[in-house]
Design an enzyme around this catalytic site. Structure first.
Site, short mmCIF file in Angstrom:
data_model
loop_
_atom_site.label_atom_id
_atom_site.label_comp_id
_atom_site.label_asym_id
_atom_site.label_seq_id
_atom_site.Cartn_x
_atom_site.Cartn_y
_atom_site.Cartn_z
N GLY A 14 0.84 -1.19 0.00
CA GLY A 14 0.00 0.00 0.00
C GLY A 14 0.87 1.24 0.00
O GLY A 14 2.00 1.20 -0.48
N GLU A 78 -8.88 -2.69 1.71
CA GLU A 78 -7.82 -2.99 2.68
C GLU A 78 -8.37 -3.88 3.77
O GLU A 78 -9.32 -3.52 4.46
CB GLU A 78 -7.29 -1.69 3.29
CG GLU A 78 -6.75 -0.72 2.26
CD GLU A 78 -5.97 0.41 2.90
OE1 GLU A 78 -5.50 0.25 4.05
OE2 GLU A 78 -5.84 1.46 2.26
N TYR A 90 3.23 -10.19 2.04
CA TYR A 90 3.21 -9.56 0.71
C TYR A 90 3.47 -10.63 -0.36
O TYR A 90 4.30 -11.51 -0.16
CB TYR A 90 4.30 -8.49 0.60
CG TYR A 90 4.06 -7.26 1.43
CD1 TYR A 90 3.04 -6.36 1.10
CD2 TYR A 90 4.86 -6.98 2.54
CE1 TYR A 90 2.82 -5.22 1.87
CE2 TYR A 90 4.65 -5.84 3.31
CZ TYR A 90 3.63 -4.97 2.97
OH TYR A 90 3.41 -3.84 3.72
P1 ADP Z 1 0.90 -1.28 3.40
O1 ADP Z 1 0.78 0.19 3.26
O2 ADP Z 1 2.01 -1.87 2.56
O3 ADP Z 1 -0.42 -1.98 3.17
P2 ADP Z 1 0.51 -1.80 6.26
O4 ADP Z 1 1.16 -1.03 7.37
O5 ADP Z 1 -0.96 -1.57 6.03
O6 ADP Z 1 1.35 -1.54 4.93
O7 ADP Z 1 0.78 -3.34 6.53
C1 ADP Z 1 0.16 -4.30 5.71
C2 ADP Z 1 0.95 -5.60 5.60
O8 ADP Z 1 1.17 -6.16 6.89
C3 ADP Z 1 0.18 -6.66 4.83
O9 ADP Z 1 0.38 -6.55 3.43
C4 ADP Z 1 0.74 -7.96 5.40
O10 ADP Z 1 1.86 -8.40 4.64
C5 ADP Z 1 1.19 -7.58 6.80
N1 ADP Z 1 0.32 -8.06 7.88
C6 ADP Z 1 0.77 -8.65 9.03
N2 ADP Z 1 -0.24 -8.98 9.85
C7 ADP Z 1 -1.39 -8.60 9.22
C8 ADP Z 1 -2.78 -8.69 9.59
N3 ADP Z 1 -3.17 -9.24 10.76
N4 ADP Z 1 -3.70 -8.20 8.70
C9 ADP Z 1 -3.29 -7.65 7.54
N5 ADP Z 1 -1.99 -7.54 7.14
C10 ADP Z 1 -1.04 -8.01 7.97
MG MG Z 2 -2.25 -1.34 4.16
#
Ligand code: ADP
Ligand code: MG
Length: 147
Positions: A14, A78, A90
């Site tokens: 994201g 999301e 990811y």
């Molecule tokens: P981004 O902006 O890349 O989406 P986030 O801070 O929203 O970053 O973190 C999302 C990532 O965290 C997900 O893509 C996944 O790989 C990881 N993750 C770890 N635990 C969870 C969870 N319980 N629910 C969703 N994503 C999670």
């Molecule tokens: Mg995210």
């Protein structure tokens, strides 16, 4: 009505809006998955079930919102999976079924208010998903046949 709605796709990066820093990471779907949403699937907070790869099925809350990257002309999806994972996922395939709607999107006066709202959403999702009509979707073929 479009619920329950089944969806699946690769977890992409994201904007790093710091959801993880708030303790509420949200896994993002690619545009192609979002583009498939029915037109009547409004923005707001949904709840349902989710699984990563062919792992266990957990409760989830999902935000459908306007994507700032596209100047708010496109939606984003999301998913926060209500489970503590040992590692990020990811690039893995996330399968979800949205079963109910919690509330519309709102803007919050403070970060604390936002976090409190999300934690309320999570509690509501946990409770509602225990209803037999929702529990049965956890065992749907869709998850057992996950790629
Ligand atoms: P981004 O902006 O890349 O989406 P986030 O801070 O929203 O970053 O973190 C999302 C990532 O965290 C997900 O893509 C996944 O790989 C990881 N993750 C770890 N635990 C969870 C969870 N319980 N629910 C969703 N994503 C999670
Ligand atoms: Mg995210």
């Amino acid at each position: 009505k479009s619920l329950p709605y089944f969806s699946r796709g690769e977890v992409i990066r994201g904007f790093g809006r710091g959801s993880k820093e708030l303790g509420i990471p949200t896994a993002n779907f690619p545009d192609a998955v979002v583009d498939n949403l029915p037109a009547d699937m409004g923005t707001g907070i949904y709840f349902g079930w989710a699984c990563v790869g062919n792992g266990d099925v957990y409760k989830m809350v999902m935000s459908i919102g306007w994507n700032p990257y596209y100047k708010n002309t496109k939606k984003s999806m999301e998913t926060h999976v209500i489970h503590t994972f040992k590692e990020d996922f990811y690039g893995e395939i996330l399968s979800v079924v949205m079963v109910g709607y919690i509330r519309p999107e709102r803007s919050y006066s403070s970060l604390e208010a936002l976090i409190e709202a999300i934690n309320n959403d999570i509690e509501e999702a946990k409770m509602k998903l225990e209803l037999p009509e929702h529990l049965k979707l956890r065992d749907d073929n869709f998850f057992t046949s996950a790629p």
